[in-house]
Design an enzyme around this catalytic site. Structure first.
Site, PDB file in Angstrom:
ATOM      1  N   ALA A  37       0.818  -1.220   0.000  1.00 42.90           N
ATOM      2  CA  ALA A  37       0.000   0.000   0.000  1.00 42.90           C
ATOM      3  C   ALA A  37       0.852   1.270   0.000  1.00 42.90           C
ATOM      4  O   ALA A  37       0.329   2.376   0.132  1.00 42.90           O
ATOM      5  CB  ALA A  37      -0.933  -0.015   1.209  1.00 42.90           C
ATOM      6  N   THR A  70       7.446  -3.318   2.608  1.00 38.64           N
ATOM      7  CA  THR A  70       8.626  -4.051   3.097  1.00 38.64           C
ATOM      8  C   THR A  70       9.609  -3.126   3.810  1.00 38.64           C
ATOM      9  O   THR A  70      10.593  -3.592   4.377  1.00 38.64           O
ATOM     10  CB  THR A  70       9.385  -4.752   1.937  1.00 38.64           C
ATOM     11  OG1 THR A  70       9.770  -3.758   0.992  1.00 38.64           O
ATOM     12  CG2 THR A  70       8.544  -5.816   1.267  1.00 38.64           C
ATOM     13  N   GLY A 114      -6.334   4.257   9.799  1.00 37.85           N
ATOM     14  CA  GLY A 114      -5.692   2.952   9.728  1.00 37.85           C
ATOM     15  C   GLY A 114      -4.222   3.068  10.062  1.00 37.85           C
ATOM     16  O   GLY A 114      -3.786   4.076  10.607  1.00 37.85           O
ATOM     17  N   LEU A 129       6.414 -10.359   1.846  1.00 35.85           N
ATOM     18  CA  LEU A 129       5.650 -11.550   1.437  1.00 35.85           C
ATOM     19  C   LEU A 129       6.544 -12.733   1.066  1.00 35.85           C
ATOM     20  O   LEU A 129       6.054 -13.840   0.870  1.00 35.85           O
ATOM     21  CB  LEU A 129       4.724 -11.203   0.272  1.00 35.85           C
ATOM     22  CG  LEU A 129       3.621 -10.188   0.590  1.00 35.85           C
ATOM     23  CD1 LEU A 129       2.792  -9.897  -0.661  1.00 35.85           C
ATOM     24  CD2 LEU A 129       2.718 -10.680   1.707  1.00 35.85           C
ATOM     25  N   SER A 177      -2.991 -10.185 -13.567  1.00 33.06           N
ATOM     26  CA  SER A 177      -2.352  -9.483 -14.681  1.00 33.06           C
ATOM     27  C   SER A 177      -2.821 -10.062 -16.010  1.00 33.06           C
ATOM     28  O   SER A 177      -3.074 -11.268 -16.121  1.00 33.06           O
ATOM     29  CB  SER A 177      -0.835  -9.618 -14.602  1.00 33.06           C
ATOM     30  OG  SER A 177      -0.245  -9.154 -15.805  1.00 33.06           O
ATOM     31  N   TYR A 181       6.504 -14.687 -13.964  1.00 31.55           N
ATOM     32  CA  TYR A 181       5.403 -13.758 -13.659  1.00 31.55           C
ATOM     33  C   TYR A 181       4.076 -14.312 -14.204  1.00 31.55           C
ATOM     34  O   TYR A 181       3.054 -14.333 -13.505  1.00 31.55           O
ATOM     35  CB  TYR A 181       5.729 -12.407 -14.297  1.00 31.55           C
ATOM     36  CG  TYR A 181       4.751 -11.308 -13.983  1.00 31.55           C
ATOM     37  CD1 TYR A 181       4.716 -10.717 -12.723  1.00 31.55           C
ATOM     38  CD2 TYR A 181       3.846 -10.849 -14.948  1.00 31.55           C
ATOM     39  CE1 TYR A 181       3.815  -9.694 -12.429  1.00 31.55           C
ATOM     40  CE2 TYR A 181       2.946  -9.834 -14.664  1.00 31.55           C
ATOM     41  CZ  TYR A 181       2.938  -9.261 -13.404  1.00 31.55           C
ATOM     42  OH  TYR A 181       2.041  -8.248 -13.125  1.00 31.55           O
ATOM     43  N   LYS A 212       0.753 -15.413 -12.022  1.00 30.15           N
ATOM     44  CA  LYS A 212      -0.540 -14.732 -12.167  1.00 30.15           C
ATOM     45  C   LYS A 212      -1.606 -15.691 -12.702  1.00 30.15           C
ATOM     46  O   LYS A 212      -2.771 -15.566 -12.349  1.00 30.15           O
ATOM     47  CB  LYS A 212      -0.401 -13.508 -13.082  1.00 30.15           C
ATOM     48  CG  LYS A 212       0.508 -12.403 -12.493  1.00 30.15           C
ATOM     49  CD  LYS A 212      -0.103 -11.742 -11.268  1.00 30.15           C
ATOM     50  CE  LYS A 212       0.678 -10.522 -10.813  1.00 30.15           C
ATOM     51  NZ  LYS A 212       0.091  -9.872  -9.633  1.00 30.15           N
ATOM     52  N   ILE A 249      -0.565  -0.377 -16.617  1.00 36.03           N
ATOM     53  CA  ILE A 249      -1.012   0.711 -15.745  1.00 36.03           C
ATOM     54  C   ILE A 249       0.185   1.575 -15.360  1.00 36.03           C
ATOM     55  O   ILE A 249       1.262   1.039 -15.046  1.00 36.03           O
ATOM     56  CB  ILE A 249      -1.689   0.144 -14.456  1.00 36.03           C
ATOM     57  CG1 ILE A 249      -2.790  -0.869 -14.808  1.00 36.03           C
ATOM     58  CG2 ILE A 249      -2.210   1.284 -13.565  1.00 36.03           C
ATOM     59  CD1 ILE A 249      -3.992  -0.314 -15.552  1.00 36.03           C
ATOM     60  N   THR A 295     -12.788 -13.086 -13.001  1.00 33.68           N
ATOM     61  CA  THR A 295     -11.614 -12.246 -13.281  1.00 33.68           C
ATOM     62  C   THR A 295     -12.093 -11.061 -14.099  1.00 33.68           C
ATOM     63  O   THR A 295     -12.622 -11.239 -15.209  1.00 33.68           O
ATOM     64  CB  THR A 295     -10.527 -13.027 -14.050  1.00 33.68           C
ATOM     65  OG1 THR A 295     -10.070 -14.100 -13.230  1.00 33.68           O
ATOM     66  CG2 THR A 295      -9.333 -12.137 -14.384  1.00 33.68           C
TER      67      THR A 295
HETATM   68  N1  NAP Z   1       1.472  -1.540 -13.288  1.00 32.13           N
HETATM   69  C1  NAP Z   1       1.085  -2.423 -14.193  1.00 32.13           C
HETATM   70  O1  NAP Z   1       1.168  -2.197 -15.413  1.00 32.13           O
HETATM   71  C2  NAP Z   1       0.490  -3.738 -13.751  1.00 32.13           C
HETATM   72  C3  NAP Z   1      -0.096  -4.540 -14.726  1.00 32.13           C
HETATM   73  C4  NAP Z   1      -0.659  -5.745 -14.367  1.00 32.13           C
HETATM   74  C5  NAP Z   1      -0.642  -6.148 -13.047  1.00 32.13           C
HETATM   75  N2  NAP Z   1      -0.049  -5.362 -12.105  1.00 32.13           N
HETATM   76  C6  NAP Z   1      -0.059  -5.853 -10.730  1.00 32.13           C
HETATM   77  O2  NAP Z   1      -0.552  -4.854  -9.878  1.00 32.13           O
HETATM   78  C7  NAP Z   1      -0.015  -5.043  -8.558  1.00 32.13           C
HETATM   79  C8  NAP Z   1       0.516  -3.715  -8.042  1.00 32.13           C
HETATM   80  O3  NAP Z   1       1.525  -3.289  -8.946  1.00 32.13           O
HETATM   81  P1  NAP Z   1       1.975  -1.755  -9.096  1.00 32.13           P
HETATM   82  O4  NAP Z   1       1.991  -1.463 -10.531  1.00 32.13           O
HETATM   83  O5  NAP Z   1       1.239  -0.886  -8.169  1.00 32.13           O
HETATM   84  O6  NAP Z   1       3.496  -1.941  -8.623  1.00 32.13           O
HETATM   85  P2  NAP Z   1       4.495  -1.005  -7.801  1.00 32.13           P
HETATM   86  O7  NAP Z   1       4.185   0.419  -8.022  1.00 32.13           O
HETATM   87  O8  NAP Z   1       5.847  -1.541  -8.138  1.00 32.13           O
HETATM   88  O9  NAP Z   1       4.157  -1.379  -6.267  1.00 32.13           O
HETATM   89  C9  NAP Z   1       4.412  -2.658  -5.793  1.00 32.13           C
HETATM   90  C10 NAP Z   1       3.985  -2.758  -4.351  1.00 32.13           C
HETATM   91  O10 NAP Z   1       4.289  -4.102  -3.905  1.00 32.13           O
HETATM   92  C11 NAP Z   1       5.034  -4.047  -2.707  1.00 32.13           C
HETATM   93  N3  NAP Z   1       6.009  -5.142  -2.639  1.00 32.13           N
HETATM   94  C12 NAP Z   1       7.063  -5.376  -3.459  1.00 32.13           C
HETATM   95  N4  NAP Z   1       7.745  -6.466  -3.035  1.00 32.13           N
HETATM   96  C13 NAP Z   1       7.114  -6.918  -1.928  1.00 32.13           C
HETATM   97  C14 NAP Z   1       7.334  -7.987  -1.019  1.00 32.13           C
HETATM   98  N5  NAP Z   1       8.389  -8.820  -1.136  1.00 32.13           N
HETATM   99  N6  NAP Z   1       6.504  -8.148   0.032  1.00 32.13           N
HETATM  100  C15 NAP Z   1       5.461  -7.289   0.193  1.00 32.13           C
HETATM  101  N7  NAP Z   1       5.188  -6.259  -0.608  1.00 32.13           N
HETATM  102  C16 NAP Z   1       6.012  -6.069  -1.656  1.00 32.13           C
HETATM  103  C17 NAP Z   1       5.746  -2.698  -2.751  1.00 32.13           C
HETATM  104  O11 NAP Z   1       5.971  -2.283  -1.423  1.00 32.13           O
HETATM  105  P3  NAP Z   1       7.360  -1.652  -0.876  1.00 32.13           P
HETATM  106  O12 NAP Z   1       8.230  -1.337  -2.042  1.00 32.13           O
HETATM  107  O13 NAP Z   1       6.928  -0.456  -0.115  1.00 32.13           O
HETATM  108  O14 NAP Z   1       7.920  -2.709  -0.011  1.00 32.13           O
HETATM  109  C18 NAP Z   1       4.720  -1.806  -3.457  1.00 32.13           C
HETATM  110  O15 NAP Z   1       3.830  -1.251  -2.509  1.00 32.13           O
HETATM  111  C19 NAP Z   1       1.040  -6.132  -8.696  1.00 32.13           C
HETATM  112  O16 NAP Z   1       0.502  -7.353  -8.253  1.00 32.13           O
HETATM  113  C20 NAP Z   1       1.309  -6.202 -10.190  1.00 32.13           C
HETATM  114  O17 NAP Z   1       1.707  -7.488 -10.597  1.00 32.13           O
HETATM  115  C21 NAP Z   1       0.524  -4.170 -12.421  1.00 32.13           C
END
Ligand code: NAP
Length: 244
Positions: A13, A37, A53, A60, A138, A151, A155, A184, A234
């Site tokens: 978050a 983390t 909150g 993880l 994803s 990946y 997913k 995104i 989904t």
């Molecule tokens: N952006 C896209 O295009 C896209 C597309 C499809 C799916 N998604 C999915 O959307 C979700 C969120 O992605 P996002 O784009 O928001 O990514 P992001 O900006 O890179 O954020 C990733 C988040 O995951 C947390 N994280 C990373 N490693 C972790 C670990 N080992 N344990 C716990 N938390 C961890 C990070 O927290 P800290 O760094 O603060 O620890 C951060 O809050 C993911 O599941 C991703 O696969 C994203």
């Protein structure tokens, strides 16, 4: 934090999609427990949540700490009414070059952690006869991608997991769904060079990448009463890049 209000646990978050989901939830009067983390991430979460909150450290990759952290949340008499499995990583490489660590880290964080998180909250949801579980999947689960066998496997594994879980808990008032984003605008895609980026955008019928809000709005819908008959689904949000 008022312990009687509905509470959501959101992994990851501190930034990206998870942060926007958390902000939208508090606007709806839902309390949020957000994870990161790092201490810096926890501070960011606490700063925007204020008294709606709190943030806590959770990696993880560490199964024991997932179980311990959820136990501590319950010990402090907070409930988890909504679980949002948002955090995810990618460690891209062609299969021939992919290391064990690149495979295992991605499977652990994106897939196995969801098993441990759900297992830790589900009894309490069953007891209350209500709950919402939403996981961010994803598009790559459905279409695959060169350099992303880890990946993509993580997913698409989530899809089978959620369908089976939805069947197991459907009669207990718990719905279980995936939101599957396309591309995104977050840190997640900042490693793409401009050619890769343009190449992706050219495949998106809406001709732009998506915004974090567009994922968060769907979360708000799926946790609402209006979505009480939707489970095992989904929901694809990808500008038409992939249609099922
Ligand atoms: N952006 C896209 O295009 C896209 C597309 C499809 C799916 N998604 C999915 O959307 C979700 C969120 O992605 P996002 O784009 O928001 O990514 P992001 O900006 O890179 O954020 C990733 C988040 O995951 C947390 N994280 C990373 N490693 C972790 C670990 N080992 N344990 C716990 N938390 C961890 C990070 O927290 P800290 O760094 O603060 O620890 C951060 O809050 C993911 O599941 C991703 O696969 C994203």
């Amino acid at each position: 934090m008022n312990k009687n209000k509905q509470t959501a646990l959101i992994t990851g978050a501190s930034r990206g999609i998870g942060k926007v989901i958390a902000k939208k939830l508090i606007q709806k009067g839902i309390k949020v427990i957000g994870t990161s983390t790092t201490n810096t991430g926890v501070k960011i979460i606490n700063d925007y949540l204020k008294d709606n909150g709190f943030g806590l450290i959770l990696d993880l990759k560490n199964t024991d700490s997932i179980i311990k952290t959820i136990k501590e949340i319950y010990k402090k008499k907070y409930s988890i009414d909504i679980l949002i499995n948002n955090a995810g990583i990618k460690k891209d490489n062609l299969l021939v070059k992919m290391t064990h660590k690149e495979w295992e880290d991605v499977i652990k964080i994106n897939l196995s952690s969801v098993f441990y998180l759900v297992k830790s909250v589900i009894r309490s949801m069953i007891k209350k006869k209500q709950g919402r579980i939403i996981t961010i999947g994803s598009i790559i689960a459905n279409i695959g991608n060169k350099g992303q066998v880890n990946y993509s496997a993580s997913k698409s594994g989530l899809i089978g997991f959620h369908k089976s879980l939805a069947l197991e808990v459907a009669s207990k008032g718990i719905t279980v769904n995936i939101i599957s984003p396309g591309l995104i605008k977050t840190d997640f895609i900042k490693t793409l060079n401009s050619t890769q980026y343009q190449n992706y955008v050219s495949k998106i019928p809406i001709k732009r990448i998506g915004y974090k809000d567009e994922i968060a709005h769907a979360v708000i819908f799926l946790i609402s009463k209006k979505a009480s008959y939707i489970t095992g689904h989904t929901l694809h949000i990808n500008g038409g890049m992939h249609m099922i």
